[in-house]
Scaffold this active site. Sequence first.
Site, PDB file in Angstrom:
ATOM      1  N   LYS A 200      21.612  16.163   5.695  1.00  0.00           N
ATOM      2  CA  LYS A 200      20.783  15.067   5.200  1.00  0.00           C
ATOM      3  C   LYS A 200      21.596  14.207   4.228  1.00  0.00           C
ATOM      4  O   LYS A 200      21.609  12.994   4.302  1.00  0.00           O
ATOM      5  CB  LYS A 200      19.540  15.655   4.523  1.00  0.00           C
ATOM      6  CG  LYS A 200      18.501  14.640   4.171  1.00  0.00           C
ATOM      7  CD  LYS A 200      17.285  15.317   3.561  1.00  0.00           C
ATOM      8  CE  LYS A 200      16.574  14.359   2.650  1.00  0.00           C
ATOM      9  NZ  LYS A 200      15.545  15.006   1.838  1.00  0.00           N
ATOM     10  N   GLU A 206      30.207  22.749   2.451  1.00  0.00           N
ATOM     11  CA  GLU A 206      30.417  23.656   3.583  1.00  0.00           C
ATOM     12  C   GLU A 206      30.424  22.887   4.903  1.00  0.00           C
ATOM     13  O   GLU A 206      31.303  23.061   5.756  1.00  0.00           O
ATOM     14  CB  GLU A 206      29.282  24.705   3.633  1.00  0.00           C
ATOM     15  CG  GLU A 206      29.286  25.692   2.485  1.00  0.00           C
ATOM     16  CD  GLU A 206      28.466  25.248   1.282  1.00  0.00           C
ATOM     17  OE1 GLU A 206      28.292  24.014   1.091  1.00  0.00           O
ATOM     18  OE2 GLU A 206      28.015  26.103   0.521  1.00  0.00           O
ATOM     19  N   GLY A 260      14.901  19.243   2.959  1.00  0.00           N
ATOM     20  CA  GLY A 260      15.828  19.985   3.825  1.00  0.00           C
ATOM     21  C   GLY A 260      15.185  21.193   4.484  1.00  0.00           C
ATOM     22  O   GLY A 260      15.293  21.386   5.694  1.00  0.00           O
ATOM     23  N   ARG A 261      14.482  22.010   3.691  1.00  0.00           N
ATOM     24  CA  ARG A 261      13.939  23.246   4.251  1.00  0.00           C
ATOM     25  C   ARG A 261      12.688  23.018   5.098  1.00  0.00           C
ATOM     26  O   ARG A 261      12.125  23.959   5.649  1.00  0.00           O
ATOM     27  CB  ARG A 261      13.695  24.275   3.140  1.00  0.00           C
ATOM     28  CG  ARG A 261      12.866  23.783   1.980  1.00  0.00           C
ATOM     29  CD  ARG A 261      12.933  24.746   0.799  1.00  0.00           C
ATOM     30  NE  ARG A 261      12.260  24.224  -0.386  1.00  0.00           N
ATOM     31  CZ  ARG A 261      12.840  23.426  -1.276  1.00  0.00           C
ATOM     32  NH1 ARG A 261      14.099  23.031  -1.114  1.00  0.00           N
ATOM     33  NH2 ARG A 261      12.165  23.009  -2.332  1.00  0.00           N
ATOM     34  N   GLU A 346      13.416  28.911  -2.196  1.00  0.00           N
ATOM     35  CA  GLU A 346      13.963  27.659  -2.728  1.00  0.00           C
ATOM     36  C   GLU A 346      12.797  26.787  -3.231  1.00  0.00           C
ATOM     37  O   GLU A 346      12.967  25.977  -4.136  1.00  0.00           O
ATOM     38  CB  GLU A 346      14.773  26.916  -1.651  1.00  0.00           C
ATOM     39  CG  GLU A 346      15.722  25.872  -2.225  1.00  0.00           C
ATOM     40  CD  GLU A 346      16.757  25.366  -1.210  1.00  0.00           C
ATOM     41  OE1 GLU A 346      17.911  25.809  -1.246  1.00  0.00           O
ATOM     42  OE2 GLU A 346      16.391  24.509  -0.391  1.00  0.00           O
ATOM     43  N   HIS A 377      12.717  52.122  11.136  1.00  0.00           N
ATOM     44  CA  HIS A 377      13.785  53.121  11.101  1.00  0.00           C
ATOM     45  C   HIS A 377      14.841  52.785  10.052  1.00  0.00           C
ATOM     46  O   HIS A 377      15.910  53.382  10.030  1.00  0.00           O
ATOM     47  CB  HIS A 377      14.425  53.237  12.487  1.00  0.00           C
ATOM     48  CG  HIS A 377      13.482  53.815  13.497  1.00  0.00           C
ATOM     49  ND1 HIS A 377      13.372  55.165  13.730  1.00  0.00           N
ATOM     50  CD2 HIS A 377      12.569  53.223  14.295  1.00  0.00           C
ATOM     51  CE1 HIS A 377      12.450  55.376  14.648  1.00  0.00           C
ATOM     52  NE2 HIS A 377      11.937  54.213  15.007  1.00  0.00           N
ATOM     53  N   LYS A 488      27.061  24.839  -7.438  1.00  0.00           N
ATOM     54  CA  LYS A 488      27.883  23.904  -6.662  1.00  0.00           C
ATOM     55  C   LYS A 488      28.924  23.256  -7.569  1.00  0.00           C
ATOM     56  O   LYS A 488      30.084  23.092  -7.207  1.00  0.00           O
ATOM     57  CB  LYS A 488      27.011  22.797  -6.054  1.00  0.00           C
ATOM     58  CG  LYS A 488      26.151  23.225  -4.875  1.00  0.00           C
ATOM     59  CD  LYS A 488      25.443  21.998  -4.311  1.00  0.00           C
ATOM     60  CE  LYS A 488      24.341  22.365  -3.347  1.00  0.00           C
ATOM     61  NZ  LYS A 488      23.484  21.236  -2.988  1.00  0.00           N
TER      62      LYS A 488
END
Length: 522
Positions: A200, A206, A260-261, A346, A377, A488
């Site tokens: 965005k 990254e 974003g999320r 977030e 398990h 960051k």
Amino acid sequence: MRLPSVNPTTTQAWKKLQEHFEQIKTLRIRQQFTDDPQRAEKFSIHFEDFYLDFSKNRITEESISLLIQLAEEVQLKEAIQQQFSGEKINVTEDRAVLHTALRDLSAMKPEIKGALKQMKAFSEKIIRGTHMGYSGKAITHIVNVGIGGSNLGPAMVMEAMSHYRNHLNVLFISNVDGDHLTQTLATLDPETTLFIVVSKSFSTQETLTNAKIIKKWFLKQGSERDIAKHFVAVSQNEAAAIKFGIHAENIFPVWDWVGGRFSLWSAVGLSVCCGLGYSNFESLLKGAHTMDSHFRSADFSENLPVILALLSVWYNNFFNAESEAVIPYSQYLTEFVPYLQQAAMESNGKQTDRNGKKVDYQTGTIVWGSTGTNAQHAFFQLLHQGTKFIPTDFILFAESLYNDPVNQQKLVANCFAQTEALMQGTQDKNIKGYKEFEGNKPSNTLLIKKLTPESLGGLVALYEHKIFVQGVVWNIFSFDQWGVELGKKIAKNTLKAIENKEINMVNSPSTKKLMSKWLDMR
Ligand code: F6P
């Protein structure tokens, strides 16, 4: 306009809930079932293909009515209205929160319609093979390059919708981990691969690092001119995408009112559109929209996201539960929990309230989990006999996708059995010590007809709204994420120190020591 701002602990309902908690905290759920044969019926909601059984909770009818009173006192209705009407409820970023508009096909803004049209046309060309790579071959591999909300949503949907995939291979590169990138690139052919750079902001370290390396890799065989056939971008920052080398006509929009999320429903879902086909993507939107309408119109007592959110508040703030587990009984939902972790943590991992004051009550819960029966398990021992109190959501599909009765019956039996074991515990008084199960552990069971694009859309929207309701109750801003900024900034400085091999450029003695060790160990 600002969201209503009410400190939940000052409401009448909160005080009553505290008193009520003291009265019912020792009640046994299993006893409540014995006392009230209607309990399973009373504490359930059936909406379209979704059935929520919340009867195995530490609640009475009074608990629910007080929790609803709490929702009313914090003015949840007004908050919902404000969100959907596009008011700038993301105050700290001065933005509206309108991801729900992306899935309202009947009343769509022209710019959203335009973007969907662009996605449809593009994905169809890729699927049909009429958009060809530089050497004239059809595209066979799509790689989504993005992180956080620009990765988790599409990655989760592609995994969840494995049954509905077409011939295209859709891969995801998110982490700035060179090993993973190198290994993935080694499996790809630049002639037949399309890269979708999703960011965005188009400034995420990254994503840009990976995208630059990928471009370099591509240019070993293809030319600058060929980039248009192999690189597209999804971004709000058109200028930066163009500067990177992406052609303007290959940039898909995303707007500042899409967090974003919560961006999966926008062009951030382009890889989904390619890998599942446009009509499946549209079905995903429709399913989410159906849940939106339910959330907006159903009474709180019949409202799936509201009830799930209030139960979570009940455990978080009155039982002091630190976390909640989510266990989908479908291997296809492997990526659902990581997706939910960003959406929930977030959004609601905040400690400053909507008046700028530090809260003096607990907010965001820790969300974790994995698929059943694998989880049984792995960590269910702790759910059953550990010292932690962990309310759990079980998600189960009534039908399997391949009409396979044998495994599905076992999956269903295991899911139901776990909810029962958590609630009942061992009832035989002679069983003590190591073999004793205390029971009285709460759970919700969400039974959904079948895993389809529609139901997945509805499921994701259900949790999105749950998160919103929790944020309203906790009086925090759920749609910013300032908490990720400091790391960051420090990473930038640390990288400079690493690049210059200059330990003194970092501040912390601990980091200095780590850095010198790292330099020694290489
Ligand atoms: O982790 C912070 C964050 O801003 C997320 O909210 C977002 O989903 C992610 O980074 C990626 O951001 P972008 O799409 O701008 O690259």
